[in-house]
Design a protein around this motif. Structure first.
Motif, PDB file in Angstrom:
ATOM      1  N   SER A  29       0.847  -1.121  -0.020  1.00  0.00           N
ATOM      2  CA  SER A  29      -0.047   0.068   0.246  1.00  0.00           C
ATOM      3  C   SER A  29       0.956   1.173  -0.089  1.00  0.00           C
ATOM      4  CB  SER A  29      -0.770   0.251   1.130  1.00  0.00           C
ATOM      5  OG  SER A  29      -1.908  -1.087   1.142  1.00  0.00           O
ATOM      6  N   VAL A  30       0.222   2.128  -0.814  1.00  0.00           N
ATOM      7  CA  VAL A  30       1.431   3.433  -0.882  1.00  0.00           C
ATOM      8  C   VAL A  30       0.352   4.534  -0.710  1.00  0.00           C
ATOM      9  CG1 VAL A  30       2.703   4.929  -2.544  1.00  0.00           C
ATOM     10  CG2 VAL A  30       2.748   2.579  -2.876  1.00  0.00           C
ATOM     11  N   ILE A  31       0.696   5.442   0.228  1.00  0.00           N
ATOM     12  CA  ILE A  31      -0.020   6.464   0.948  1.00  0.00           C
ATOM     13  C   ILE A  31       0.720   7.740   0.955  1.00  0.00           C
ATOM     14  CG2 ILE A  31      -1.374   7.410   2.671  1.00  0.00           C
ATOM     15  CD1 ILE A  31      -1.985   4.448   3.595  1.00  0.00           C
ATOM     16  N   ILE A  37      -0.651  11.364  -6.191  1.00  0.00           N
ATOM     17  CA  ILE A  37       0.719  11.228  -6.657  1.00  0.00           C
ATOM     18  C   ILE A  37       0.870  10.004  -7.513  1.00  0.00           C
ATOM     19  CG2 ILE A  37       3.132  11.380  -5.942  1.00  0.00           C
ATOM     20  CD1 ILE A  37       1.818  13.873  -5.070  1.00  0.00           C
ATOM     21  N   GLU A  38       1.578  10.030  -8.664  1.00  0.00           N
ATOM     22  CA  GLU A  38       1.849   9.022  -9.528  1.00  0.00           C
ATOM     23  C   GLU A  38       2.580   8.086  -8.745  1.00  0.00           C
ATOM     24  OE1 GLU A  38       3.186  10.369 -13.147  1.00  0.00           O
ATOM     25  OE2 GLU A  38       1.573  11.544 -13.805  1.00  0.00           O
ATOM     26  N   VAL A  39       2.161   6.835  -8.935  1.00  0.00           N
ATOM     27  CA  VAL A  39       2.878   5.785  -8.285  1.00  0.00           C
ATOM     28  C   VAL A  39       3.432   4.898  -9.257  1.00  0.00           C
ATOM     29  CG1 VAL A  39       2.889   3.662  -6.672  1.00  0.00           C
ATOM     30  CG2 VAL A  39       1.575   5.800  -6.198  1.00  0.00           C
ATOM     31  N   TRP A  40       4.855   4.709  -9.572  1.00  0.00           N
ATOM     32  CA  TRP A  40       5.360   3.740 -10.369  1.00  0.00           C
ATOM     33  C   TRP A  40       5.986   2.784  -9.704  1.00  0.00           C
ATOM     34  CZ3 TRP A  40       5.453   5.127 -15.988  1.00  0.00           C
ATOM     35  CH2 TRP A  40       4.700   6.152 -16.306  1.00  0.00           C
ATOM     36  N   ILE A  41       5.819   1.316 -10.156  1.00  0.00           N
ATOM     37  CA  ILE A  41       6.478   0.389  -9.473  1.00  0.00           C
ATOM     38  C   ILE A  41       7.369  -0.620 -10.692  1.00  0.00           C
ATOM     39  CG2 ILE A  41       6.443  -1.985  -8.377  1.00  0.00           C
ATOM     40  CD1 ILE A  41       3.554  -1.032  -7.679  1.00  0.00           C
ATOM     41  N   ASP A  42       8.855  -0.346 -10.350  1.00  0.00           N
ATOM     42  CA  ASP A  42       9.712  -0.670 -11.455  1.00  0.00           C
ATOM     43  C   ASP A  42       9.366  -0.064 -12.843  1.00  0.00           C
ATOM     44  OD1 ASP A  42      11.276  -2.150  -9.549  1.00  0.00           O
ATOM     45  OD2 ASP A  42      10.319  -4.093 -10.377  1.00  0.00           O
ATOM     46  N   ASN A  43       9.057   1.145 -12.940  1.00  0.00           N
ATOM     47  CA  ASN A  43       9.086   1.902 -14.394  1.00  0.00           C
ATOM     48  C   ASN A  43       7.537   1.587 -14.656  1.00  0.00           C
ATOM     49  OD1 ASN A  43      11.223   3.527 -13.933  1.00  0.00           O
ATOM     50  ND2 ASN A  43      12.411   1.864 -14.748  1.00  0.00           N
ATOM     51  N   ILE A  44       6.728   0.892 -14.025  1.00  0.00           N
ATOM     52  CA  ILE A  44       5.321   0.598 -14.545  1.00  0.00           C
ATOM     53  C   ILE A  44       4.225   1.393 -13.500  1.00  0.00           C
ATOM     54  CG2 ILE A  44       3.439  -1.176 -14.777  1.00  0.00           C
ATOM     55  CD1 ILE A  44       5.823  -3.263 -15.069  1.00  0.00           C
ATOM     56  N   GLY A  47      -0.858   3.800 -10.754  1.00  0.00           N
ATOM     57  CA  GLY A  47      -2.032   4.536 -10.214  1.00  0.00           C
ATOM     58  C   GLY A  47      -1.691   5.736  -9.643  1.00  0.00           C
ATOM     59  N   LEU A  48      -2.578   6.483  -9.159  1.00  0.00           N
ATOM     60  CA  LEU A  48      -2.461   7.519  -8.518  1.00  0.00           C
ATOM     61  C   LEU A  48      -2.916   7.144  -6.883  1.00  0.00           C
ATOM     62  CD1 LEU A  48      -4.182  10.472 -10.429  1.00  0.00           C
ATOM     63  CD2 LEU A  48      -2.006   9.812 -10.538  1.00  0.00           C
ATOM     64  N   SER A  49      -1.804   7.745  -6.079  1.00  0.00           N
ATOM     65  CA  SER A  49      -2.111   7.511  -4.669  1.00  0.00           C
ATOM     66  C   SER A  49      -3.361   7.910  -4.017  1.00  0.00           C
ATOM     67  CB  SER A  49      -0.704   8.075  -3.706  1.00  0.00           C
ATOM     68  OG  SER A  49      -0.918   9.532  -3.982  1.00  0.00           O
ATOM     69  N   PRO A  50      -4.071   7.306  -2.917  1.00  0.00           N
ATOM     70  CA  PRO A  50      -3.429   6.030  -2.382  1.00  0.00           C
ATOM     71  C   PRO A  50      -3.625   4.822  -3.236  1.00  0.00           C
ATOM     72  CG  PRO A  50      -5.557   6.766  -1.487  1.00  0.00           C
ATOM     73  CD  PRO A  50      -5.218   7.741  -2.371  1.00  0.00           C
TER      74      PRO A  50
END
Length: 243
Positions: A29-31, A37-44, A47-50
């Motif tokens: 979970s990213v808060i 805020i844009e959430v990128w996981i390994d440059n993928i 979605g937007l937080s949260p």
């Protein structure tokens, strides 16, 4: 072994495989503050937080948080463990400062090199630095004010000002009246003394009396001083009007 039995066995193996993979996954979970805020996981892009309870296989991931408004990004490496939940909480600061200006009465123009707007004013994209703030009301009866301020990154500067009404007998007006009176008095004095100079000079020519000659010279000198004083006051008037 019949075909139905083989099909059932294949389904059981598939379900067991899916279950095993699911059991090996962890949750992320990213808060953020602020949100969206844009959430990128390994440059993928994820979605937007949260972002809540995102399933990830066990392993190490690079998380990048991007604020598209303030053009800031924060990166962090996390490790996902099977059947465990990781909560990443981040406060994303701004590379700008904020300025809020209020005035009484409202509707005054706010300038910092250029016009920012009218009071009440709020600007959240001020570059950090030192500024000279000018508050100027469109009604000329209110005096403009000038202030020095410093905006720091991530900070909010709040400024409130009460604009004073311009009085008829302010200092500048009194100075201009005094200079005007001085100019008029000096020039009138010069004209009067010049007339006396001519009168005494004529008497000296007629009588030859030394006292008339001395009075003529004295009046000529006083006329010169009066003219110089009047002209000096006129120059002073121009200087005061310029400022």
């Amino acid at each position: 072994m019949g075909s139905n039995t083989l099909l059932m066995l294949a389904l059981l193996i598939l379900c067991f495989s899916v279950y095993c993979k699911a059991s090996e996954a962890g949750l992320l979970s990213v808060i953020t503050e602020p949100e969206s805020i844009e959430v990128w996981i390994d440059n993928i892009f994820s979605g937007l937080s949260p972002v809540l309870d995102r399933k990830l296989a066990e392993g190490t991931y690079q998380i990048r948080l991007v604020d598209p408004v303030h053009r800031l990004s924060v990166s962090e490496t996390i490790s996902i463990t099977s059947n465990k939940k990781i909560v990443l909480e981040k406060k994303i600061g701004s590379r700008f400062g904020s300025l809020r200006v209020r005035s009484y009465p409202e509707g005054a123009k706010v300038y910092i090199s250029a016009e920012l707007g009218s009071t009440p004013l709020s600007n959240e994209f001020m570059n950090p630095g030192k500024y000279k703030l000018v508050i100027e009301h469109p009604k000329s009866k209110y005096l403009s004010t000038f202030h020095d301020l410093t905006v720091l990154q991530g900070d909010t500067v709040t400024f409130s000002d009460t604009l004073k009404k311009e009085t008829v007998w302010n200092k500048k007006a009194l100075i201009r009246i005094s200079l005007g009176a001085g100019a008029a008095a000096g020039l009138i004095f010069a004209i009067v003394e010049h007339g006396l100079h001519k009168k005494y000079l004529e008497q000296y020519r007629l009588t030859g009396g030394k006292e008339y000659h001395q009075s003529s010279d004295k009046s000529a000198l006083l006329s010169l001083f009066g003219a110089a004083g009047g002209l000096t006051c006129i120059v002073g008037l121009e200087i005061v009007a310029f400022f």
